[in-house]
Design a protein around this motif. Structure first.
Motif, PDB file in Angstrom:
ATOM      1  N   LEU A 102       0.971  -1.204  -0.170  1.00 17.18           N
ATOM      2  CA  LEU A 102       0.211  -0.266  -0.120  1.00 17.18           C
ATOM      3  C   LEU A 102       0.777   1.311   0.137  1.00 17.18           C
ATOM      4  O   LEU A 102       1.725   1.370   0.886  1.00 17.18           O
ATOM      5  N   PHE A 103       0.779   2.041  -0.971  1.00 20.32           N
ATOM      6  CA  PHE A 103       1.466   3.401  -0.991  1.00 20.32           C
ATOM      7  C   PHE A 103       0.763   4.552  -0.735  1.00 20.32           C
ATOM      8  O   PHE A 103      -0.382   4.708  -1.343  1.00 20.32           O
ATOM      9  N   CYS A 104       1.037   5.440   0.263  1.00 23.61           N
ATOM     10  CA  CYS A 104       0.080   6.394   1.094  1.00 23.61           C
ATOM     11  C   CYS A 104       0.854   7.668   0.333  1.00 23.61           C
ATOM     12  O   CYS A 104       1.981   7.832   0.791  1.00 23.61           O
ATOM     13  N   ILE A 105       0.214   8.521  -0.494  1.00 27.07           N
ATOM     14  CA  ILE A 105       0.695   9.715  -0.865  1.00 27.07           C
ATOM     15  C   ILE A 105       0.621  10.726   0.387  1.00 27.07           C
ATOM     16  O   ILE A 105      -0.565  10.991   0.837  1.00 27.07           O
ATOM     17  N   HIS A 106       1.462  11.745   0.412  1.00 25.25           N
ATOM     18  CA  HIS A 106       1.243  12.800   1.574  1.00 25.25           C
ATOM     19  C   HIS A 106       0.400  13.781   1.345  1.00 25.25           C
ATOM     20  O   HIS A 106      -0.268  13.990   0.259  1.00 25.25           O
ATOM     21  N   SER A 107      -0.436  14.489   2.069  1.00 25.72           N
ATOM     22  CA  SER A 107      -1.423  15.133   2.150  1.00 25.72           C
ATOM     23  C   SER A 107      -0.630  16.740   1.806  1.00 25.72           C
ATOM     24  O   SER A 107       0.367  17.088   1.537  1.00 25.72           O
TER      25      SER A 107
ATOM     26  N   MET B   8      -9.314   8.965   0.525  1.00 24.46           N
ATOM     27  CA  MET B   8      -9.848   9.162   1.939  1.00 24.46           C
ATOM     28  C   MET B   8     -10.639  10.448   2.103  1.00 24.46           C
ATOM     29  O   MET B   8     -10.280  11.456   2.473  1.00 24.46           O
ATOM     30  N   ASP B   9     -12.139  10.210   2.199  1.00 23.71           N
ATOM     31  CA  ASP B   9     -12.917  11.275   2.497  1.00 23.71           C
ATOM     32  C   ASP B   9     -12.626  12.552   1.787  1.00 23.71           C
ATOM     33  O   ASP B   9     -12.780  13.531   2.361  1.00 23.71           O
ATOM     34  N   THR B  10     -12.199  12.473   0.672  1.00 23.35           N
ATOM     35  CA  THR B  10     -12.035  13.801  -0.079  1.00 23.35           C
ATOM     36  C   THR B  10     -12.814  13.804  -1.682  1.00 23.35           C
ATOM     37  O   THR B  10     -12.790  12.705  -2.023  1.00 23.35           O
ATOM     38  N   MET B  11     -13.472  15.046  -1.930  1.00 27.25           N
ATOM     39  CA  MET B  11     -14.065  15.067  -3.203  1.00 27.25           C
ATOM     40  C   MET B  11     -12.847  15.231  -4.359  1.00 27.25           C
ATOM     41  O   MET B  11     -11.529  15.474  -4.016  1.00 27.25           O
ATOM     42  N   ALA B  12     -13.475  14.734  -5.317  1.00 24.83           N
ATOM     43  CA  ALA B  12     -12.398  14.961  -6.679  1.00 24.83           C
ATOM     44  C   ALA B  12     -12.083  16.443  -6.798  1.00 24.83           C
ATOM     45  O   ALA B  12     -13.069  17.283  -6.597  1.00 24.83           O
ATOM     46  N   SER B  13     -11.039  16.788  -7.303  1.00 24.86           N
ATOM     47  CA  SER B  13     -10.765  18.110  -7.760  1.00 24.86           C
ATOM     48  C   SER B  13     -11.077  19.340  -6.428  1.00 24.86           C
ATOM     49  O   SER B  13     -11.812  20.167  -6.708  1.00 24.86           O
ATOM     50  N   PRO B  14     -10.620  18.885  -5.110  1.00 21.12           N
ATOM     51  CA  PRO B  14     -11.055  19.842  -4.183  1.00 21.12           C
ATOM     52  C   PRO B  14     -10.635  21.235  -4.041  1.00 21.12           C
ATOM     53  O   PRO B  14     -11.354  22.033  -3.850  1.00 21.12           O
ATOM     54  N   TRP B  15      -9.468  21.400  -4.846  1.00 18.43           N
ATOM     55  CA  TRP B  15      -9.119  22.841  -4.623  1.00 18.43           C
ATOM     56  C   TRP B  15      -9.758  23.675  -5.856  1.00 18.43           C
ATOM     57  O   TRP B  15      -9.613  24.806  -5.970  1.00 18.43           O
ATOM     58  N   ASN B  16     -10.323  22.873  -6.903  1.00 20.72           N
ATOM     59  CA  ASN B  16     -10.931  23.677  -8.006  1.00 20.72           C
ATOM     60  C   ASN B  16     -12.439  23.501  -8.069  1.00 20.72           C
ATOM     61  O   ASN B  16     -12.995  23.904  -9.056  1.00 20.72           O
ATOM     62  N   ALA B  17     -13.127  23.183  -6.741  1.00 17.33           N
ATOM     63  CA  ALA B  17     -14.670  23.002  -6.728  1.00 17.33           C
ATOM     64  C   ALA B  17     -15.221  24.307  -6.398  1.00 17.33           C
ATOM     65  O   ALA B  17     -15.726  24.777  -5.273  1.00 17.33           O
TER      66      ALA B  17
ATOM     67  N   PHE C 135      -4.898  16.812  -0.662  1.00 16.28           N
ATOM     68  CA  PHE C 135      -4.002  17.294  -1.879  1.00 16.28           C
ATOM     69  C   PHE C 135      -3.871  15.885  -2.741  1.00 16.28           C
ATOM     70  O   PHE C 135      -3.934  16.334  -3.844  1.00 16.28           O
ATOM     71  N   SER C 136      -3.477  14.942  -2.167  1.00 13.48           N
ATOM     72  CA  SER C 136      -2.877  13.931  -3.210  1.00 13.48           C
ATOM     73  C   SER C 136      -3.965  13.302  -4.016  1.00 13.48           C
ATOM     74  O   SER C 136      -3.683  12.322  -4.652  1.00 13.48           O
ATOM     75  N   THR C 137      -5.254  13.711  -3.966  1.00 11.91           N
ATOM     76  CA  THR C 137      -6.017  13.187  -4.870  1.00 11.91           C
ATOM     77  C   THR C 137      -5.908  13.561  -6.289  1.00 11.91           C
ATOM     78  O   THR C 137      -6.119  12.824  -7.098  1.00 11.91           O
ATOM     79  N   SER C 138      -5.204  14.526  -6.474  1.00 10.01           N
ATOM     80  CA  SER C 138      -4.820  14.853  -7.979  1.00 10.01           C
ATOM     81  C   SER C 138      -3.645  13.970  -8.473  1.00 10.01           C
ATOM     82  O   SER C 138      -3.571  13.571  -9.546  1.00 10.01           O
ATOM     83  N   VAL C 139      -2.737  13.754  -7.489  1.00  9.83           N
ATOM     84  CA  VAL C 139      -1.619  12.913  -7.767  1.00  9.83           C
ATOM     85  C   VAL C 139      -2.239  11.321  -8.173  1.00  9.83           C
ATOM     86  O   VAL C 139      -1.757  10.909  -9.137  1.00  9.83           O
ATOM     87  N   GLY C 140      -3.141  10.889  -7.311  1.00  6.78           N
ATOM     88  CA  GLY C 140      -3.962   9.662  -7.711  1.00  6.78           C
ATOM     89  C   GLY C 140      -4.485   9.690  -9.040  1.00  6.78           C
ATOM     90  O   GLY C 140      -4.249   8.558  -9.879  1.00  6.78           O
ATOM     91  N   ASN C 141      -4.933  10.939  -9.395  1.00  2.18           N
ATOM     92  CA  ASN C 141      -5.815  10.961 -10.780  1.00  2.18           C
ATOM     93  C   ASN C 141      -4.921  11.019 -11.921  1.00  2.18           C
ATOM     94  O   ASN C 141      -4.921  10.092 -12.904  1.00  2.18           O
ATOM     95  N   GLU C 142      -3.560  11.594 -11.524  1.00  2.00           N
ATOM     96  CA  GLU C 142      -2.607  11.559 -12.713  1.00  2.00           C
ATOM     97  C   GLU C 142      -2.000  10.449 -12.933  1.00  2.00           C
ATOM     98  O   GLU C 142      -1.633   9.747 -13.877  1.00  2.00           O
TER      99      GLU C 142
END
Length: 444
Positions: A206-211, A301-310, A277-284
């Motif tokens: 399991l790889f956990c990307i930083h927030s 983990m409990d985050t919408m897609a594109s949270p900073w651009n919503a 933050f790392s939702t964008s990294v996961g999408n890429e």
């Protein structure tokens, strides 16, 4: 906008006006913000009055039989008497200055320590704010946490001890850490994106990307609750502890992270856990791996897609209605959460003028992460998303989060409800429920 406007007003003040403003800001905010900047979170400390020697380990063992893990004190301090106020109540302020007495592990004299151990001991005592600390104490068991870990690493690097998060994860006592530093003293250092939380295991890692906070230590408790045969790694950003080059885009960052991940796991399926933050990294990552015919399982983990651009009208409407509903149900709690979520604006200003150098470095990194996240363009991919979601008071907002992922993850979105809230997912006691959900959605 509030943060930028305030910053502009400060810059336009005269030198005298600026000093007066900053003095008032420091006086009004220091008690609230400085606690967060210096310690991040409170640590549980127990004081016991003893007449004879006691064994801290034995006492903790007894407590573990009667209390949940998150209620076990990180440190137990023996006192001869409790200081009291004139009214007979315990003087908590005086109590906090009492030094820890260690009975079960004698503190080795300074003359018996190596130069590296002496330096690390001084750093730990400064950061944790009590002494003496034994060179055999476990950092995370005596009050160490994510932000304090960053301070330890930053201070160690200033004196030439080049510690990485990887080392602090693996070597959690001064003795073990000092030995690791000394063994690597003559090895050319290169930045390691991957920090091992648990190396052993035969299952898919399991790889956990930083927030957006930049650090990865808050993932540490996963090793205590995920399946024991599962390797766990955390991916950290460059630019956190010294002047490494910060990534200029999510695309550049993702390419580097994937390269580091593939040194550990050459082929998929890849289990990638993302948070804030790392939702964008996961999408890429999903986009890149799709082009190569590899499978990815994005665990959100409990985050919408594109949270900073919503910021479109629909998103703003849903979020506003959700906030108003929470406000009616629990006004005080809602306002506190609203201010807490935006405190980073004031933190940035406070750090700029009053922060230590390691705090300024962290703030620069966080600002860069926000920037590249906003600049990132989201696109569809064929990967699937496992969405671990806490319960939201407003069902429409809950639905909106799910729909935001369906827009991009063409492979499907599966929901895994969990206890807790967004800010406590990786803390006790919520981590024990969250870990079970993560185990459920991992692909082998």
């Amino acid at each position: 906008m509030v943060g930028s406007e305030l910053h502009n007003r400060i810059e336009n003040l005269s030198e005298v006006g600026k000093k007066l403003f900053l003095l008032k800001l420091e006086q009004s905010l220091k008690g609230h913000i400085a606690e967060d900047l210096n310690t991040s979170s409170k640590r549980l400390v127990a004081y016991v009055r003893v007449t004879n020697k006691f064994e801290e380990a034995s006492l903790k063992s007894v407590l573990k039989e009667k209390l949940p893990d998150f209620m076990i004190p990180g440190s137990i301090i023996a006192v001869d008497e409790f200081p009291t106020l004139p009214n007979g109540k315990v003087d908590k302020k005086a109590l906090s200055y009492l030094k820890k007495k260690i009975a079960e592990v004698p503190v080795r004299s300074v003359s018996g320590l190596s130069e590296t151990e002496i330096k690390l001991k001084g750093i730990w005592e400064e950061v944790l704010n009590y002494a003496p600390i034994s060179v055999d104490d476990n950092f995370f068991e005596i009050g160490g946490d994510s932000i304090l870990s960053i301070q330890v690493i930053a201070k160690a690097r200033k004196i030439g001890a080049m510690i990485s998060p990887n080392q602090l994860f693996e070597y959690q006592t001064i003795t073990a850490l000092a030995k690791s530093i000394e063994e690597k003293a003559n090895i050319d250092e290169k930045w390691e994106y991957v920090a091992a939380i648990r190396k052993g295991g035969t299952k898919k890692p399991l790889f956990c990307i930083h927030s957006g906070g930049g650090h990865v230590f808050f993932y540490g408790l996963l090793k205590d609750y995920l399946e024991s045969d599962r390797p766990i790694y955390a991916i950290q950003p460059s630019g956190l502890y010294r002047n490494e080059k910060m990534h200029k885009s999510v695309e550049e960052m993702t390419a580097d992270y994937l390269s580091a991940i593939r040194e550990i796991q050459p082929n998929g399926p890849y289990n990638i856990l993302v948070y804030c933050f790392s939702t964008s990294v996961g999408n890429e990552m999903a986009k890149l791996l799709e082009k190569e015919g590899e499978e990815i399982n994005i665990i959100v983990m409990d985050t919408m897609a594109s949270p900073w651009n919503a910021i479109d009208n629909d998103a703003l409407k849903v979020r506003l209605l959700s906030f108003l509903k929470r406000l009616l149900m629990s006004p005080v709690k809602s306002i506190k959460m609203f201010l807490s979520d935006r405190k980073y604006m004031l933190d940035a200003i406070f750090v700029k003028f009053f922060g230590r150098e390691e705090q300024k470095e962290l703030e620069r990194l966080k600002a860069n992460l926000r920037k590249i996240s906003v600049d990132y363009t989201w696109e569809k991919h064929q990967g699937k998303v496992s969405l671990i979601l806490t319960d939201k008071p407003d069902s429409k907002f809950q639905d909106y989060i799910v729909e935001s992922w369906k827009k991009y993850a063409q492979g499907g979105v599966k929901i895994y409800p969990t206890k807790g809230n967004h800010a406590t997912l990786f803390k006790e006691p919520d981590i024990q429920y969250v870990a079970k959900k993560i185990d459920s959605c991992i692909v082998d």
